[in-house]
Design an enzyme around this catalytic site. Structure first.
Site, mmCIF file in Angstrom:
data_model
loop_
_atom_site.group_PDB
_atom_site.id
_atom_site.type_symbol
_atom_site.label_atom_id
_atom_site.label_comp_id
_atom_site.label_asym_id
_atom_site.label_seq_id
_atom_site.Cartn_x
_atom_site.Cartn_y
_atom_site.Cartn_z
ATOM 1 N N ASP A 1 0.828 -1.205 0.000
ATOM 2 C CA ASP A 1 0.000 0.000 0.000
ATOM 3 C C ASP A 1 0.862 1.253 0.000
ATOM 4 O OD1 ASP A 1 -2.601 1.326 0.301
ATOM 5 O OD2 ASP A 1 -1.830 1.885 2.274
ATOM 6 N N TYR B 1 3.281 9.794 0.859
ATOM 7 C CA TYR B 1 4.108 9.098 1.852
ATOM 8 C C TYR B 1 5.579 9.446 1.665
ATOM 9 C CZ TYR B 1 0.202 5.979 3.150
ATOM 10 O OH TYR B 1 -0.976 5.458 3.595
ATOM 11 N N SER C 1 -10.698 6.175 0.504
ATOM 12 C CA SER C 1 -10.008 6.066 1.784
ATOM 13 C C SER C 1 -10.514 7.178 2.693
ATOM 14 C CB SER C 1 -8.495 6.182 1.582
ATOM 15 O OG SER C 1 -7.820 6.131 2.815
ATOM 16 N N GLN D 1 -10.827 2.064 2.300
ATOM 17 C CA GLN D 1 -9.742 1.867 3.264
ATOM 18 C C GLN D 1 -9.974 2.834 4.432
ATOM 19 O OE1 GLN D 1 -5.519 3.200 2.662
ATOM 20 N NE2 GLN D 1 -5.198 1.004 2.454
#
Length: 198
Positions: free
Chosen positions: A36, A41, A160, A186
């Site tokens: 994922d 990130y 998400s 998610q």
């Protein structure tokens, strides 16, 4: 449908290629096939995807059977954007342009292509709308994800941290217009945050 391992590995903390290789090797030998990612990130944002892509190439050179792309489920999430400067993770950085975040068609396509480039991939299995976007119509969001799938950048799309009513709206807009509907949500779920499911 797509077969996903019971556990997956999130790449949020992939701050070096060595760390990414070590963690990916550890989980893959136990059958994990789900990795994922997200455009935001890492620090700077996008670094985790870059390190994931480099690690995957190294691991495929070491064992092309275990790390074959056809057996892996790789995801990414689009919303928070990236930036060339070394910015904090906070999504409220005012150094972002108005079109460098969110779920506009422009950012979804630019973010998707940039994410694939960082991970050195032709496609992801699932792309998520990392958060809802109050400034973009749900119909435009659904149509944009439909087109991302039609272009071959992803096989499925999902959400998400969306509320149930938002997911239902997206699903029915897709169904009424013969578009690809979201297939996964998610949520934030852990041993400390359980109210979404239970």
């Amino acid at each position: 449908g797509l077969h996903v391992s019971a556990l997956g590995l999130g790449t949020l903390t992939f701050d070096t290629v060595d760390k990414a290789v070590s963690l990916m090797q550890c989980v893959r030998k136990y059958g994990v096939n789900f990795f994922d990612n997200a455009e935001s990130y890492g620090n700077p944002r996008g670094l985790a995807e870059t390190n994931f892509g480099k690690a995957l190439k190294l691991l495929q050179q070491q064992d092309s059977v275990l790390w074959r792309r056809s057996e892996l489920v790789i995801t990414t999430k689009i919303f928070f954007g990236t930036h060339p400067e070394n910015l904090s993770f906070a999504p409220t950085d005012m150094t972002f342009g108005v079109n460098e975040m969110g779920l506009t068609r422009k950012h979804l396509f630019e973010g998707m292509r940039a994410s694939l480039q960082r991970m050195q991939l032709d496609y992801v299995d699932i792309v998520y709308a990392h958060r809802p976007d109050a400034l973009t119509s749900v119909e435009q969001i659904v149509r944009s994800f439909h087109d991302i799938i039609e272009k071959g950048y992803a096989f499925h799309w999902g959400t998400s941290m969306w509320k149930p009513v938002q997911i239902v709206e997206a699903y029915y807009i897709a169904k009424m217009n013969n578009l690809h509907a979201p297939v996964i949500e998610q949520p934030c779920y852990s041993m400390f945050t359980r109210d979404v499911v239970e």
